[in-house]
Design a protein around this motif. Structure first.
Motif, short mmCIF file in Angstrom:
data_model
loop_
_atom_site.label_atom_id
_atom_site.label_comp_id
_atom_site.label_asym_id
_atom_site.label_seq_id
_atom_site.Cartn_x
_atom_site.Cartn_y
_atom_site.Cartn_z
N ALA A 14 96.03 13.36 70.88
CA ALA A 14 95.56 12.47 69.81
C ALA A 14 96.64 11.44 69.50
N GLY A 15 96.22 10.19 69.43
CA GLY A 15 97.14 9.11 69.16
C GLY A 15 97.65 8.41 70.39
N ASP A 16 97.46 9.02 71.55
CA ASP A 16 97.91 8.43 72.80
C ASP A 16 96.98 7.29 73.24
N SER A 17 97.39 6.65 74.32
CA SER A 17 96.59 5.57 74.92
C SER A 17 96.31 5.89 76.38
N LEU A 18 95.18 5.44 76.85
CA LEU A 18 94.82 5.49 78.26
C LEU A 18 94.12 4.17 78.60
N MET A 83 92.19 2.11 75.82
CA MET A 83 91.84 3.03 74.74
C MET A 83 93.13 3.43 74.01
N ASN A 84 93.23 3.01 72.77
CA ASN A 84 94.39 3.31 71.95
C ASN A 84 93.99 4.26 70.81
N SER A 85 94.98 4.88 70.21
CA SER A 85 94.74 5.78 69.08
C SER A 85 93.64 6.78 69.40
N LEU A 86 93.75 7.40 70.54
CA LEU A 86 92.70 8.32 70.98
C LEU A 86 92.53 9.49 70.01
N LYS A 87 91.28 9.93 69.90
CA LYS A 87 90.91 11.04 69.04
C LYS A 87 90.25 12.13 69.89
#
Length: 122
Positions: A14-18, A83-87
């Motif tokens: 969570a919070g990472d980017s892809l 995709m930023n701030s992944l949940k």
């Protein structure tokens, strides 16, 4: 028929980017409206984002607006989804699709890639 190959999925916290990529072939890419659709585990498919062939029309689902960015690079026949701030709720198989812009945002696209898995842990 357009051939679509997605890449860039994987595991994230969570919070990472892809960044997902989708390479298209078979028709002139610069004339294609492109989109990303996802299917969470045990749920139906949902439209994530779409971009028109001109790049002027862009759609985002409410659930990703402000966190995800769609873009295209015509010279590479590729569309991207940053995709930023992944949940954790972003966990899904992500599919690239091509169709008309209205069909893409209405989940009526008929030309899909094979999908790439994105898994976000909390």
């Amino acid at each position: 028929q357009v051939q679509l190959v997605e890449s860039g999925g994987g595991l994230a916290q969570a919070g990472d980017s892809l960044r997902l990529s989708c390479a298209a072939s078979g028709r002139p890419f610069s004339m294609l409206d492109m989109g990303w659709i996802r299917q969470p585990p045990g749920k139906g498919r949902e439209v994530v984002s779409a971009i028109s062939w001109t790049g002027r029309n862009i759609y985002y689902a409410d659930s990703v607006r402000g966190r995800f960015t769609i873009s295209r690079e015509n010279a590479k026949n590729t569309v991207y989804l940053q995709m930023n701030s992944l949940k954790p709720e972003d966990t899904a198989v992500y599919y690239c699709a091509v169709d008309t812009f209205p069909n893409l945002i209405r989940l009526k696209a008929t030309n899909w890639g094979q999908g790439t898995q994105v898994t976000v842990s909390s």
